[in-house]
Design an enzyme around this catalytic site. Structure first.
Site, short mmCIF file in Angstrom:
data_model
loop_
_atom_site.label_atom_id
_atom_site.label_comp_id
_atom_site.label_asym_id
_atom_site.label_seq_id
_atom_site.Cartn_x
_atom_site.Cartn_y
_atom_site.Cartn_z
N ASP A 130 -2.92 -9.44 -7.41
CA ASP A 130 -1.43 -9.16 -6.84
C ASP A 130 -1.80 -8.73 -5.29
O ASP A 130 -2.41 -7.69 -5.02
CB ASP A 130 -0.70 -7.96 -7.67
CG ASP A 130 0.90 -7.99 -7.23
OD1 ASP A 130 1.31 -9.12 -7.08
OD2 ASP A 130 1.32 -7.13 -7.34
N HIS A 137 8.45 -5.50 3.09
CA HIS A 137 8.38 -4.69 2.06
C HIS A 137 7.28 -3.56 2.55
O HIS A 137 7.37 -2.29 2.05
CB HIS A 137 7.74 -5.28 0.98
CG HIS A 137 7.37 -4.73 -0.34
ND1 HIS A 137 8.21 -3.88 -0.85
CD2 HIS A 137 6.39 -4.48 -0.81
CE1 HIS A 137 7.74 -3.16 -2.02
NE2 HIS A 137 6.26 -3.42 -1.94
N ARG A 146 4.95 7.53 3.87
CA ARG A 146 4.45 8.24 4.99
C ARG A 146 5.17 8.60 6.23
O ARG A 146 4.62 9.06 6.83
CB ARG A 146 3.19 7.36 5.08
CG ARG A 146 2.35 7.14 4.33
CD ARG A 146 0.92 6.20 4.70
NE ARG A 146 1.27 4.96 5.01
CZ ARG A 146 1.37 3.93 4.09
NH1 ARG A 146 1.08 3.94 3.02
NH2 ARG A 146 1.84 2.73 4.80
N GLU A 203 10.20 -6.05 -9.39
CA GLU A 203 9.59 -6.75 -7.98
C GLU A 203 9.71 -8.14 -7.92
O GLU A 203 9.17 -8.85 -8.91
CB GLU A 203 8.26 -6.29 -7.81
CG GLU A 203 7.72 -4.77 -7.66
CD GLU A 203 6.54 -4.21 -7.15
OE1 GLU A 203 6.16 -3.34 -6.60
OE2 GLU A 203 5.66 -5.39 -7.39
N GLU A 205 8.61 -11.55 -6.88
CA GLU A 205 7.73 -11.84 -6.27
C GLU A 205 7.53 -13.52 -6.89
O GLU A 205 8.23 -13.61 -7.43
CB GLU A 205 6.11 -11.22 -6.84
CG GLU A 205 6.12 -9.74 -6.41
CD GLU A 205 4.85 -9.17 -6.89
OE1 GLU A 205 3.75 -10.08 -6.76
OE2 GLU A 205 4.64 -8.22 -7.10
N ASP A 237 6.89 -8.65 -11.25
CA ASP A 237 5.82 -7.68 -11.53
C ASP A 237 6.18 -6.26 -11.87
O ASP A 237 6.26 -5.49 -10.52
CB ASP A 237 4.86 -7.68 -10.24
CG ASP A 237 3.32 -7.08 -10.70
OD1 ASP A 237 3.15 -6.88 -11.85
OD2 ASP A 237 2.89 -6.73 -9.73
N ARG A 241 7.57 3.32 -11.06
CA ARG A 241 7.22 4.00 -9.65
C ARG A 241 6.74 5.51 -9.86
O ARG A 241 5.82 5.83 -9.16
CB ARG A 241 8.63 4.07 -8.74
CG ARG A 241 9.28 2.53 -8.60
CD ARG A 241 8.17 1.72 -7.69
NE ARG A 241 8.73 0.54 -7.47
CZ ARG A 241 8.03 -0.54 -6.82
NH1 ARG A 241 6.78 -0.38 -6.36
NH2 ARG A 241 8.77 -1.63 -6.39
N GLN A 244 3.12 5.24 -10.97
CA GLN A 244 2.12 4.58 -9.97
C GLN A 244 2.10 5.67 -8.70
O GLN A 244 1.01 5.74 -8.27
CB GLN A 244 3.13 3.46 -9.37
CG GLN A 244 2.06 2.64 -8.47
CD GLN A 244 2.72 1.51 -7.81
OE1 GLN A 244 3.94 1.04 -8.38
NE2 GLN A 244 2.33 1.00 -6.63
N TYR A 248 -1.98 6.44 -8.06
CA TYR A 248 -2.55 5.51 -7.22
C TYR A 248 -3.81 5.89 -6.53
O TYR A 248 -4.36 5.14 -5.66
CB TYR A 248 -1.36 4.58 -6.58
CG TYR A 248 -0.89 5.15 -5.07
CD1 TYR A 248 -1.37 4.70 -4.00
CD2 TYR A 248 0.07 6.32 -5.11
CE1 TYR A 248 -0.91 5.23 -2.73
CE2 TYR A 248 0.46 6.53 -3.99
CZ TYR A 248 0.17 6.25 -2.77
OH TYR A 248 0.56 6.93 -1.50
N LYS A 257 1.61 -0.53 -13.41
CA LYS A 257 1.76 -1.72 -13.30
C LYS A 257 1.29 -2.81 -14.41
O LYS A 257 1.79 -3.69 -14.63
CB LYS A 257 0.95 -2.18 -12.07
CG LYS A 257 1.35 -1.62 -10.64
CD LYS A 257 2.65 -1.89 -10.32
CE LYS A 257 2.55 -3.50 -9.41
NZ LYS A 257 3.94 -3.67 -8.70
N THR A 261 4.09 -8.09 -16.81
CA THR A 261 4.32 -8.96 -15.67
C THR A 261 4.96 -10.26 -16.31
O THR A 261 4.64 -10.88 -17.25
CB THR A 261 3.24 -9.42 -14.81
OG1 THR A 261 2.50 -8.08 -14.33
CG2 THR A 261 3.54 -10.06 -13.82
N THR A 354 5.86 -8.04 -3.37
CA THR A 354 7.01 -7.94 -3.30
C THR A 354 7.71 -8.82 -2.14
O THR A 354 7.23 -8.34 -1.19
CB THR A 354 7.68 -6.61 -3.41
OG1 THR A 354 7.46 -5.93 -4.64
CG2 THR A 354 9.27 -6.56 -3.22
N GLU A 368 13.33 0.03 -2.71
CA GLU A 368 13.86 -0.32 -1.31
C GLU A 368 15.31 -0.24 -1.37
O GLU A 368 16.05 0.29 -0.58
CB GLU A 368 13.36 -1.50 -0.92
CG GLU A 368 11.87 -1.68 -0.65
CD GLU A 368 11.23 -2.98 -0.28
OE1 GLU A 368 11.50 -3.33 1.04
OE2 GLU A 368 10.78 -3.79 -1.22
#
Length: 420
Positions: A130, A137, A146, A203, A205, A237, A241, A244, A248, A257, A261, A354, A368
């Site tokens: 992936d 995104h 961040r 997601e 994709e 996918d 959240r 993850q 992560y 994840k 899928t 995404t 988002e």
């Protein structure tokens, strides 16, 4: 000029003669899987066509690739065989060709109503990767986690970022998705949360299906990469959240994840998408030499996401995006995947990541769209920040031609409660 088939094809159909996507199906629950192509509201059984000797070209006349339970052998044959099959099938299904049109007995066993067959995964997916190829995104996620000062890491602009996914949990459209369980961030000084995910997301994709691969220790040149991509599917996918976010660092996604899928059953070939090739967003800085393409292209594929909330009859459109928002092309993704000598194999799959556009209505996930739950989404009398049990998510994708569409059908899944 719109191509004309003797099979009736409505103008809004995703499957006109210009498309002819490949899939795998069972005519009856106890039938053996076999390859087919979609035409209008029908599936053409390629095993029947092959047994009737209608693949008469030099590459396919003696091949058993259409008497297989998946498309791996066919996609591994490469571009010349794909083109030979496309020419044969477009002629066979055309309004002016009598071979199938005027043979009622052959039509009866070769053309089956799509609503009566069971669609399966089109290929046996050995490996799944992936990518993270949409700048919009990447920017939104970086801003959320961040801050806006430096939302995208420097390396993102120099290479297509990716991680290795879990092939065993890839399922075909229509398969229920069980809400995953796992750990989440602790509150204060407490132990980490454990239980069903509280932030389950979709997601938006697409994914590429690999054709001929490469030997271990060799690479695929970016300018030859298109010859190693059979076609594209829609892909959801699904993402937990909260799981993850806790797991992560430092190695990336895992349980958040790998639980599921979903892909659409029909692979639309790059040949069918060729008329809809379009420019790629400017890449700045210029990529390293091995990622520089002589001809760089995306595809103008309109994408749409609908959510049908649990207990409601109607679905609501929550996203309209486009494949052409991708910063890194699928050919760059494939070339980068092999630059270290990694070997790809027929039937391998890699997702785009995404696909979000620049505007809020084109964001490709609830993370988002609701800004990580801060802005609830209105869905016809109810609201969502993340998916609830019983919610059904459906993707559609198509290219708009002059009087016809080249589409992917639907990619859907419903969330069901964790049984644990």
């Amino acid at each position: 000029m719109v191509l004309k088939s003797f099979v009736e094809v409505e103008p809004e159909s995703h499957f006109p003669l210009e498309n002819l996507p490949y899939g795998v199906f069972k005519p009856e629950p106890d039938s053996l899987p076999r390859p087919g192509v979609a035409i209008g509201e029908y599936v053409l059984d390629l095993s029947v066509i092959a047994c009737a000797g209608l693949f008469a070209g030099p590459l396919l006349s003696n091949s058993d690739c259409f008497n297989q339970p998946n498309l791996n052998k066919f996609v591994g044959l490469g571009q010349p065989a794909w083109k030979e099959a496309r020419v044969t099938l477009q002629k066979l299904l055309s309004a002016t060709e009598p071979t199938l049109r005027d043979n009622a007995d052959l039509r009866k066993i070769a053309l089956l109503p799509m609503e009566k067959v069971q669609m399966l995964l089109p290929v046996a997916i050995g490996d799944y990767t992936d990518f993270f190829a949409s700048m919009h995104h990447a920017k939104n996620c970086g801003t959320l986690f961040r801050g806006p000062e430096n939302p995208i890491n420097l390396n993102w602009f120099h290479l297509p970022i990716a991680y290795h996914g879990r092939a065993s949990s890839i399922v075909v459209s229509g398969t229920d998705i069980i809400r995953p369980r796992g750990q989440g961030h602790p509150t204060g000084n407490s132990a980490p949360y454990f239980g069903p995910s509280r932030k389950l997301d979709f997601e938006l994709e697409m994914a590429a299906i690999v054709g001929p691969g490469n030997e271990l220790g060799t690479t695929i040149d970016v300018n030859d990469a298109a010859n190693h991509i059979f076609g594209l599917v829609l892909m959801n996918d699904w993402s937990a959240r909260d799981i993850q976010a806790w797991e992560y660092v430092p190695l990336g996604p895992f349980l958040g994840k790998s639980f599921g899928t979903t892909i659409s059953p029909w692979i639309v070939t790059l040949d069918a998408l060729e008329p809809f090739a379009c420019e790629v967003p400017k890449q700045n800085p210029c990529p390293l030499t091995y990622l520089v393409e002589k001809t760089s292209r995306n595809y103008d594929i309109s994408l749409e996401v609908l959510i049908k909330p649990s207990g409601q009859a109607d679905s609501c459109v929550v996203t309209r995006s486009n494949f052409n928002h991708l910063y890194w092309t699928i050919t760059q993704q494939l070339a980068h995947h092999t630059i270290n000598g990694c070997n790809l194999r027929p039937g391998d799959m890699f997702g785009t990541g995404t696909i979000s556009g620049p505007e809020p209505e084109s964001y490709g996930c609830l993370l988002e769209l609701t800004w990580n739950g801060q802005k609830p989404l209105s869905l016809g009398g109810t609201t969502r920040t993340f998916l609830e049990d019983g919610d059904e998510v459906t993707f559609f994708g198509y290219c708009q031609g002059d009087g016809y569409k080249v589409g992917f059908g639907r990619c859907s899944g419903k969330i069901v409660p964790s049984p644990l």
